[in-house]
Motif scaffolding. Structure first.
Motif: not given
Length: 75
Positions: A28-48
């Motif tokens: 779900y988060v991958r779909k709505i964010s558009g990231f399969r694997a986020p950049a390092k600066h977005n990793r914390e927000a993605f994981d949260a």
């Protein structure tokens, strides 16, 4: 929207494990964010976000009342 996310509630999925919930949250988060694997600066927000969606999903599944499930359990 997220066709690869499977239904996790009974009777569609008789056994749901934490890994199933997390996989659905990740998809779900991958779909709505558009990231399969986020950049390092977005990793914390993605994981949260993945953890928040997984927690909300677990709560939802715990609180759903499925019609006929009490009758089947009593039989």
């Amino acid at each position: 929207m997220c066709r690869s996310i499977k239904t996790l509630r009974p009777p569609m999925a008789p056994e749901v494990h934490d890994e199933d919930i997390r996989a659905a949250a990740l998809q779900y988060v991958r779909k709505i964010s558009g990231f399969r694997a986020p950049a390092k600066h977005n990793r914390e927000a993605f994981d949260a976000a993945v953890e928040a969606v997984a927690a909300a999903t677990a709560t939802l599944l715990d609180e759903l009342e499925i019609r006929g499930s009490a009758a089947k359990a009593a039989s």
